[in-house]
Design a protein around this motif. Sequence first.
Motif, PDB file in Angstrom:
ATOM      1  N   PRO A 156       0.839  -1.202   0.000  1.00 12.71           N
ATOM      2  CA  PRO A 156       0.000   0.000   0.000  1.00 12.71           C
ATOM      3  C   PRO A 156       0.870   1.246   0.000  1.00 12.71           C
ATOM      4  CG  PRO A 156      -0.010  -1.048   2.164  1.00 12.71           C
ATOM      5  CD  PRO A 156       0.704  -1.982   1.240  1.00 12.71           C
ATOM      6  N   THR A 157       0.453   2.258  -0.746  1.00 12.98           N
ATOM      7  CA  THR A 157       1.290   3.455  -0.855  1.00 12.98           C
ATOM      8  C   THR A 157       0.552   4.680  -0.307  1.00 12.98           C
ATOM      9  OG1 THR A 157       0.619   3.901  -3.151  1.00 12.98           O
ATOM     10  CG2 THR A 157       2.530   2.469  -2.815  1.00 12.98           C
ATOM     11  N   TYR A 158       0.013   5.525  -1.195  1.00 18.92           N
ATOM     12  CA  TYR A 158      -0.579   6.789  -0.768  1.00 18.92           C
ATOM     13  C   TYR A 158      -1.814   7.102  -1.601  1.00 18.92           C
ATOM     14  CZ  TYR A 158       4.156   7.392   1.082  1.00 18.92           C
ATOM     15  OH  TYR A 158       5.337   7.213   1.734  1.00 18.92           O
ATOM     16  N   PHE A 159      -2.553   8.101  -1.138  1.00 23.19           N
ATOM     17  CA  PHE A 159      -3.603   8.679  -1.963  1.00 23.19           C
ATOM     18  C   PHE A 159      -2.949   9.619  -2.972  1.00 23.19           C
ATOM     19  CE2 PHE A 159      -6.054   7.575   1.822  1.00 23.19           C
ATOM     20  CZ  PHE A 159      -7.198   7.036   1.268  1.00 23.19           C
ATOM     21  N   ARG A 160      -3.359   9.493  -4.227  1.00 20.82           N
ATOM     22  CA  ARG A 160      -2.869  10.375  -5.280  1.00 20.82           C
ATOM     23  C   ARG A 160      -4.057  10.946  -6.045  1.00 20.82           C
ATOM     24  NH1 ARG A 160       2.562   9.240  -6.555  1.00 20.82           N
ATOM     25  NH2 ARG A 160       2.401  11.104  -7.856  1.00 20.82           N
ATOM     26  N   LYS A 161      -3.858  12.092  -6.664  1.00 15.97           N
ATOM     27  CA  LYS A 161      -4.930  12.698  -7.448  1.00 15.97           C
ATOM     28  C   LYS A 161      -4.801  12.307  -8.911  1.00 15.97           C
ATOM     29  CE  LYS A 161      -6.758  16.639  -4.946  1.00 15.97           C
ATOM     30  NZ  LYS A 161      -7.083  18.082  -5.012  1.00 15.97           N
ATOM     31  N   VAL A 162      -5.899  11.784  -9.446  1.00 17.65           N
ATOM     32  CA  VAL A 162      -5.998  11.436 -10.861  1.00 17.65           C
ATOM     33  C   VAL A 162      -7.297  12.040 -11.372  1.00 17.65           C
ATOM     34  CG1 VAL A 162      -6.157   9.577 -12.543  1.00 17.65           C
ATOM     35  CG2 VAL A 162      -4.730   9.293 -10.513  1.00 17.65           C
ATOM     36  N   ASP A 163      -7.189  12.894 -12.370  1.00 17.80           N
ATOM     37  CA  ASP A 163      -8.374  13.583 -12.902  1.00 17.80           C
ATOM     38  C   ASP A 163      -9.151  14.279 -11.785  1.00 17.80           C
ATOM     39  OD1 ASP A 163      -7.753  12.649 -15.452  1.00 17.80           O
ATOM     40  OD2 ASP A 163      -8.889  10.803 -15.152  1.00 17.80           O
ATOM     41  N   GLU A 164      -8.407  14.950 -10.906  1.00 20.16           N
ATOM     42  CA  GLU A 164      -8.976  15.744  -9.812  1.00 20.16           C
ATOM     43  C   GLU A 164      -9.650  14.916  -8.726  1.00 20.16           C
ATOM     44  OE1 GLU A 164      -8.324  18.959  -9.555  1.00 20.16           O
ATOM     45  OE2 GLU A 164      -7.182  18.691 -11.395  1.00 20.16           O
ATOM     46  N   GLN A 165      -9.509  13.598  -8.775  1.00 17.95           N
ATOM     47  CA  GLN A 165     -10.072  12.741  -7.741  1.00 17.95           C
ATOM     48  C   GLN A 165      -8.949  12.085  -6.946  1.00 17.95           C
ATOM     49  OE1 GLN A 165     -12.828  10.150 -10.035  1.00 17.95           O
ATOM     50  NE2 GLN A 165     -14.449  11.095  -8.831  1.00 17.95           N
ATOM     51  N   GLU A 166      -9.121  12.056  -5.618  1.00 21.18           N
ATOM     52  CA  GLU A 166      -8.117  11.455  -4.751  1.00 21.18           C
ATOM     53  C   GLU A 166      -8.399   9.958  -4.612  1.00 21.18           C
ATOM     54  OE1 GLU A 166      -5.972  12.572  -0.497  1.00 21.18           O
ATOM     55  OE2 GLU A 166      -8.077  13.071  -0.819  1.00 21.18           O
ATOM     56  N   LYS A 167      -7.421   9.146  -5.021  1.00 18.04           N
ATOM     57  CA  LYS A 167      -7.595   7.696  -4.980  1.00 18.04           C
ATOM     58  C   LYS A 167      -6.341   7.044  -4.409  1.00 18.04           C
ATOM     59  CE  LYS A 167     -10.879   7.373  -8.810  1.00 18.04           C
ATOM     60  NZ  LYS A 167     -11.227   6.651 -10.061  1.00 18.04           N
ATOM     61  N   PHE A 168      -6.550   5.904  -3.755  1.00 15.81           N
ATOM     62  CA  PHE A 168      -5.437   5.210  -3.114  1.00 15.81           C
ATOM     63  C   PHE A 168      -4.761   4.270  -4.107  1.00 15.81           C
ATOM     64  CE2 PHE A 168      -3.439   2.279  -0.021  1.00 15.81           C
ATOM     65  CZ  PHE A 168      -2.797   3.221   0.769  1.00 15.81           C
ATOM     66  N   VAL A 169      -3.433   4.203  -4.014  1.00 16.71           N
ATOM     67  CA  VAL A 169      -2.637   3.370  -4.912  1.00 16.71           C
ATOM     68  C   VAL A 169      -2.049   2.195  -4.136  1.00 16.71           C
ATOM     69  CG1 VAL A 169      -0.635   3.288  -6.456  1.00 16.71           C
ATOM     70  CG2 VAL A 169      -2.058   5.352  -6.363  1.00 16.71           C
ATOM     71  N   VAL A 170      -2.191   1.002  -4.697  1.00 18.44           N
ATOM     72  CA  VAL A 170      -1.607  -0.204  -4.116  1.00 18.44           C
ATOM     73  C   VAL A 170      -0.704  -0.850  -5.156  1.00 18.44           C
ATOM     74  CG1 VAL A 170      -2.036  -2.463  -3.075  1.00 18.44           C
ATOM     75  CG2 VAL A 170      -3.650  -0.581  -2.676  1.00 18.44           C
ATOM     76  N   ASP A 171       0.531  -1.138  -4.768  1.00 14.17           N
ATOM     77  CA  ASP A 171       1.477  -1.817  -5.655  1.00 14.17           C
ATOM     78  C   ASP A 171       1.388  -3.329  -5.463  1.00 14.17           C
ATOM     79  OD1 ASP A 171       2.420   0.497  -6.773  1.00 14.17           O
ATOM     80  OD2 ASP A 171       4.255   0.584  -5.581  1.00 14.17           O
TER      81      ASP A 171
END
Length: 218
Positions: A156-171
């Motif tokens: 698990p990493t961090y919340f990032r913004k994609v297309d102005e939406q904050e979403k969590f990234v998991v590797d």
Amino acid sequence: MQDMSNTDSQISKLHSIKYFTPARSIVEANSLLPKVAEIVEKYTKALMTWKKDNDTLQHASDSLWDLARVAALNSDKTNTWDSAWNFAWKEASQAARNNYGWYGSEFLLGETARDSARDAAKYAARYAVFEAVKEKLGGVNPFEYLIELYAMGLRPTYFRKVDEQEKFVVDFPLIVNGKNVIGCYLHGDSEITFTHQWIDYCTHLTPVNNPESKRSFV
């Protein structure tokens, strides 16, 4: 006096984690996405209680760590995060090197292994310190969901913004064409559509199927 049995229980849970293993095929990883999505949704929901207006979920996570740490200090439970941090740092850094030491012409050490271990140690410490004082802070520990992802061998990493939406990234540690890579899962994805090297973080993304696919993070 500190509740050592509670501390031992927290560390025991962390002891069961086999960091960043196993490396899966994309098909195997995709089969886990419904469960991963459910865990991320629970984590997000738990953080919403602490999120202020016009704030980000990532900042809520970081602020909650400070709040829990102060509560632990006031409750004389100062060793909870040290024990968790030290154990997770050791195990995660060794796992990164032992399981993904050589791939291609790169050796996984230095910043890459350090960053992987640092994130694992950070979330382990956040889990342990909140667990020690969770009755004072509402009884729901948001970081237990990230520990669950680590227990699945994920990163698990961090919340990032994609297309102005904050979403969590998991590797996802993957094996693709005989090589160790990372599957980049963005919460809401129905399948893993991008991979990157261990030495990259959400950069130099390689599309899995459609060569024209692109994604950028903020």
